[in-house]
Design a protein around this motif. Structure first.
Motif, PDB file in Angstrom:
ATOM      1  N   ALA A  12       0.827  -1.202   0.000  1.00 10.60           N
ATOM      2  CA  ALA A  12       0.000   0.000   0.000  1.00 10.60           C
ATOM      3  C   ALA A  12       0.862   1.253   0.000  1.00 10.60           C
ATOM      4  N   ALA A  13       0.465   2.226  -0.827  1.00 13.40           N
ATOM      5  CA  ALA A  13       1.166   3.512  -0.863  1.00 13.40           C
ATOM      6  C   ALA A  13       0.788   4.325   0.369  1.00 13.40           C
ATOM      7  N   ILE A  14       1.774   4.919   1.015  1.00 11.25           N
ATOM      8  CA  ILE A  14       1.540   5.756   2.181  1.00 11.25           C
ATOM      9  C   ILE A  14       2.327   7.049   2.046  1.00 11.25           C
ATOM     10  N   ARG A  15       2.001   7.998   2.893  1.00 12.49           N
ATOM     11  CA  ARG A  15       2.761   9.243   2.996  1.00 12.49           C
ATOM     12  C   ARG A  15       3.211   9.392   4.438  1.00 12.49           C
ATOM     13  N   ILE A  16       4.509   9.587   4.627  1.00 12.94           N
ATOM     14  CA  ILE A  16       5.075   9.708   5.966  1.00 12.94           C
ATOM     15  C   ILE A  16       5.354  11.180   6.247  1.00 12.94           C
ATOM     16  N   ASP A  17       4.785  11.700   7.311  1.00 11.71           N
ATOM     17  CA  ASP A  17       4.979  13.087   7.723  1.00 11.71           C
ATOM     18  C   ASP A  17       5.853  13.117   8.972  1.00 11.71           C
ATOM     19  N   GLU A  37      -9.085  -9.900   5.323  1.00  9.20           N
ATOM     20  CA  GLU A  37      -9.237  -8.778   6.249  1.00  9.20           C
ATOM     21  C   GLU A  37      -8.162  -8.810   7.324  1.00  9.20           C
ATOM     22  N   GLU A  38      -7.715  -9.997   7.715  1.00  9.15           N
ATOM     23  CA  GLU A  38      -6.699 -10.133   8.755  1.00  9.15           C
ATOM     24  C   GLU A  38      -5.285 -10.170   8.185  1.00  9.15           C
ATOM     25  N   GLU A  39      -5.098 -10.737   6.997  1.00 10.74           N
ATOM     26  CA  GLU A  39      -3.761 -11.022   6.495  1.00 10.74           C
ATOM     27  C   GLU A  39      -3.361 -10.218   5.270  1.00 10.74           C
ATOM     28  N   ALA A  40      -4.316  -9.591   4.599  1.00 11.50           N
ATOM     29  CA  ALA A  40      -4.020  -8.809   3.393  1.00 11.50           C
ATOM     30  C   ALA A  40      -5.121  -7.781   3.216  1.00 11.50           C
ATOM     31  N   ALA A  41      -5.079  -6.720   4.022  1.00 10.70           N
ATOM     32  CA  ALA A  41      -6.198  -5.789   4.130  1.00 10.70           C
ATOM     33  C   ALA A  41      -6.523  -5.096   2.811  1.00 10.70           C
ATOM     34  N   THR A  42      -5.529  -4.786   2.013  1.00  2.00           N
ATOM     35  CA  THR A  42      -5.782  -4.109   0.743  1.00  2.00           C
ATOM     36  C   THR A  42      -6.525  -5.026  -0.227  1.00  2.00           C
ATOM     37  N   ILE A  43      -6.200  -6.308  -0.219  1.00  2.81           N
ATOM     38  CA  ILE A  43      -6.947  -7.269  -1.029  1.00  2.81           C
ATOM     39  C   ILE A  43      -8.394  -7.312  -0.570  1.00  2.81           C
ATOM     40  N   PHE A  44      -8.619  -7.280   0.743  1.00  2.15           N
ATOM     41  CA  PHE A  44      -9.984  -7.293   1.266  1.00  2.15           C
ATOM     42  C   PHE A  44     -10.800  -6.131   0.721  1.00  2.15           C
TER      43      PHE A  44
END
Length: 819
Positions: free
Chosen positions: A275-280, A431-438
């Protein structure tokens, strides 16, 4: 005027001509006016509108003047301004936005005045101040002064939606983005619009407003394994999409101003979804992480674990300097030393035992790290005794499957493919192991484009949100059930079929073989979904005893020749030992040492046996060299500990479960070194520099996939049940350290079983049950659910020892269950 354009699916999509602020454009039929305006660069102010949520028309800030032709073709203006976020374009429509229409401009100013009547003027202390759409649009489309002189509405604040999410209700403008996200995207009922008129507000479910039946809102599903009716793994997304400062994070609240932060795009490190994120960050400290915008992967959503669990990288037990054993014989305590001294000691110890060493690199590294581990093992250690799998696994069957069907397969199945397919999930609870797939599966399910079938012991809460069909299978019978399955998904077979196998399926003998055979019978594509961020890269780099980089078989002479030409060193010809074989050899004295990379003993199939193996190495005068970010149980058994950089302090590339490369830059420029750099220095010290290990995919003969016939599963006796278990997304793992707010939203540990199973075990009316395994027991609340008869499900919580990990048992083992 209406024309057509070809769609990616081959269907013809009608185009509609519309004029916006005097500019003619053609857009697909069904396009919202606000999107058509965006396409030609016209920004209409809005609050409730979001491209990934259904139109609501709640805030009315996007009002525009609209005229459409009547039956005679005469252009007639609608009597009132229209909400452009809910209105679809029609042929010949003429739209005037605030840029060209005084009516639209006045309407937007009026709506803004209404929104600000009760909104507090606390921008200087609001977390949203400086990045607030309400601030920006109030300046552009609001009055310079207020006409409101009465007392503003106030509420007690903050209201704790959960331990992580806090709500300042007086700031809320009732755009309903948060409630729509919860309903449409996450499927979790944890926040709702309540009351009407002047008393209308957003909040948690209120028994006095919505009406409860027991512990759950009317119409809600049974609690099953959640233990908390309003918990959500995705609640942090509501903070990010809130257009005002109503929803805030307990961890970030009042910590910084947005204009004080430095933002760096990155990739989440907790799973294989990429998953793409932005770190501030500010002054060298990460203060928050936000979801990045990447339509091909996570769109604009991330799990709460990806968002909030980042303080583990700067925990108090972070290693900041190399450690070596004190004393001339290396039997003393670990002491800090210089890099030069630590590398010298490690190089000397390893060089003396070359040819009798192994590597356990773990699955947390980047592609660059994995390639360095692969080259270091073959070139420097001179062995194929290497295995990245620090978990329960399927031995040779899984290694052959990964070598034959995963390594070098490229982007065969992608996120986009899941939207519009019949998907079978085997050994995978997304939902538990690969949230983006969920989230991607749920999007397709709600649009009636995707159908999900789940192979497992019961229909979990996540599977219910996917409207999945259950293929009931007790642990150990997965292969039998798959072999008896001829099809799955829609009966007409128009949609493509995809089989997603999780890493857990490998622990079921014959499971991977049966899944591959089912894919062949049904014409489905097969994809493997590991749990760790570095597992797919480890496969591609050849961190298996039978595999070289790019999917090259160790036993293939031409494959070794290609590697030798690239590296200048011919890798060993004999396949090496896997994880269990390495630990057995260490315990028996057949190996003189091991180099370990970030492996947690609790994650291994038998932590006690692994601990005994490492202790035997030290007792026999062998060597243990460990590359770690933080102190662990292995630290205390190592002769040399070399600190490596966490993801925030190094650049690299994660490979998703798809095989998609996800490059990221270092957030901080520190002296910390990644695994690849440390292994490079160590190889130089030994006198064998590491070659560039990156290689193209192998085009020759693949490893032949194993065909394993599943043995008959053991039958439970009186007072016994078959154990089913997997890890939950939030389970007190080391990646969640120092984040107490996130820990508060974890699902509580419970024991699940069918009512018939409980009756057969004499547990009628029992509030708690005790489950005993080979090495321990655990007592948990009992929840009756639709679990396969004869099975008890527990969470696998290796760190807190609150679930199956406390038993010393794996899924499919027989355990005792008593009241």
């Amino acid at each position: 005027m209406t024309t057509t354009q070809p769609a990616p699916t081959g269907q013809v999509v009608p185009l509609v001509e519309v004029t916006i602020d005097g500019v003619r454009t053609e857009v697909p039929k069904g396009t919202l006016v606000i999107r058509a305006a965006e396409d030609i660069g016209i920004a209409i102010p809005r609050f409730c509108d979001h491209p990934l949520l259904k139109p609501a028309g709640a805030c009315r800030q996007c009002l525009v003047e609209v005229a459409t032709p009547d039956r005679e073709g005469t252009l007639r203006t609608m009597p009132k301004p229209q909400a452009s976020c809910t209105l679809e374009v029609s042929p010949g429509m003429v739209v005037s936005t605030q840029l060209t229409s005084e009516v639209a401009d006045k309407a937007q100013h009026g709506v803004m005045e209404f929104l600000l009547i009760n909104h507090p003027l606390d921008c200087p202390i609001c977390d949203k101040g400086g990045e607030c759409p309400l601030q920006n649009q109030a300046m552009a489309h609001g009055r310079a002064t207020t006409r409101f002189v009465d007392v503003k509405r106030t509420y007690p604040k903050p209201l704790a939606i959960s331990t992580q999410i806090l709500l300042d209700r007086e700031r809320c403008i009732l755009c309903q983005r948060c409630t729509r996200f919860s309903d449409e995207i996450a499927g979790d009922p944890f926040i709702e619009l309540q009351m009407r008129g002047a008393r209308q507000q957003i909040g948690t479910f209120d028994s006095g407003v919505l009406g409860f039946a027991g512990d759950a809102p009317v119409g809600a599903a049974e609690l099953d394994d959640s233990g908390r009716p309003f918990a959500s793994y995705f609640s942090g997304n509501t903070i990010q999409i809130c257009p005002v400062g109503a929803l805030t994070s307990a961890a970030y609240r009042f910590r910084a101003r947005p204009f004080d932060l430095v933002s760096v795009p990155s990739i989440a490190e907790h799973d294989a979804c990429g998953a793409a994120i932005r770190i501030d960050h500010r002054r060298g400290v990460v203060l928050r992480r936000l979801a990045g915008d990447d339509p091909a992967v996570n769109e604009e959503w991330i799990s709460d674990k990806d968002r909030f669990a980042f303080r583990w990288q700067v925990a108090a037990d972070r290693l900041v300097a190399p450690l070596v054993r004190d004393g001339e014989d290396g039997s003393g305590p670990l002491v800090e030393t210089s890099w030069a001294d630590a590398l010298d000691v490690a190089a000397t110890l390893l060089a003396q035992r070359r040819g009798s060493l192994a590597a356990l690199p773990g699955g947390r590294g980047t592609l660059e790290d994995a390639l360095a581990w692969s080259a270091f093992t073959r070139v420097v250690l001179g062995t194929n005794d290497v295995d990245f799998r620090s978990r329960a696994y399927g031995g040779a069957e899984e290694a052959d499957h990964l070598a034959a069907r995963v390594a070098g397969s490229g982007l065969d199945v992608t996120y986009a493919d899941l939207d519009g397919a019949d998907v079978l999930l085997a050994g995978l609870e997304p939902e538990e192991e690969a949230a983006t797939i969920f989230l991607r599966l749920r999007k397709g399910v709600l649009a009636a484009r995707t159908h999900v079938t789940v192979l497992g012991p019961y229909l979990t809460r996540g599977s219910a949100k996917l409207r999945a069909t259950l293929l009931p299978a007790a642990p150990g019978t997965e292969a039998e059930v798959l072999e008896a399955t001829d099809t799955f998904g829609a009966s007409d077979g128009d949609r493509p079929r995809i089989v997603l196998v999780g890493e857990r399926l490998a622990a079921a003998p014959g499971g991977l073989t049966a899944a591959a055979a089912l894919a062949e019978r049904t014409g489905a594509r097969l994809a493997w979904v590991p749990r760790r961020a570095g597992d797919r890269a480890a496969v591609e780099a050849g961190l298996l005893p039978i595999l070289l980089p790019g999917g090259r078989p160790v036993a293939d002479e031409s494959a070794r020749a290609e590697v030798a030409a690239a590296w200048g060193v011919t890798p060993p010809a004999a396949p090496g030992r896997d994880l269990a074989g390495i630990l057995d050899a260490l315990r028996a004295g057949e190996l003189a040492g091991v180099v370990v990379g970030g492996v947690e003993l609790e994650d291994l199939p038998d932590p006690a046996a692994a601990l005994a193996a490492l202790e035997a190495v030290r007792a026999a005068g062998g060597v243990v060299v460990s590359l770690e970010v933080r102190r662990s149980a292995i630290t205390e058994l190592a002769d040399v500990v070399l600190p490596v950089a966490p993801p925030a302090e190094k650049a690299g590339t994660f490979l998703t479960w798809e095989g998609r490369p996800r490059a990221f830059a270092a957030v901080f420029d520190t002296a910390a070194l990644g695994d690849a750099a440390v292994l490079g220095l160590l190889a130089e010290e030994i006198g064998t520099p590491l070659p560039d290990a990156s290689m193209p995919a192998w085009r020759g003969q693949r490893v032949a996939a194993a065909r394993l016939d599943a043995p008959a599963p053991p039958e439970p006796g009186p007072g016994q049940a078959v154990l089913a278990t997997w890890r939950l997304l939030l389970d007190a793992g080391r990646g969640q350290d120092d984040e107490p707010h996130l820990a508060g939203t974890a699902r509580r540990a419970v024991a699940l079983m069918a009512e018939s199973t409980a009756r057969g075990l004499g547990l009628q009316g029992a509030a708690e049950v005790t489950v005993r395994g080979p090495r321990g027991s655990v007592t948990l609340p009992l929840v009756l659910a639709g679990v396969v008869d004869g099975v008890v499900w527990l969470p696998f919580s290796p760190r807190e020892r609150a679930g199956a990990a406390a038993l010393g048992a794996q899924s499919g083992d027989i355990v005792e269950v008593t009241a």
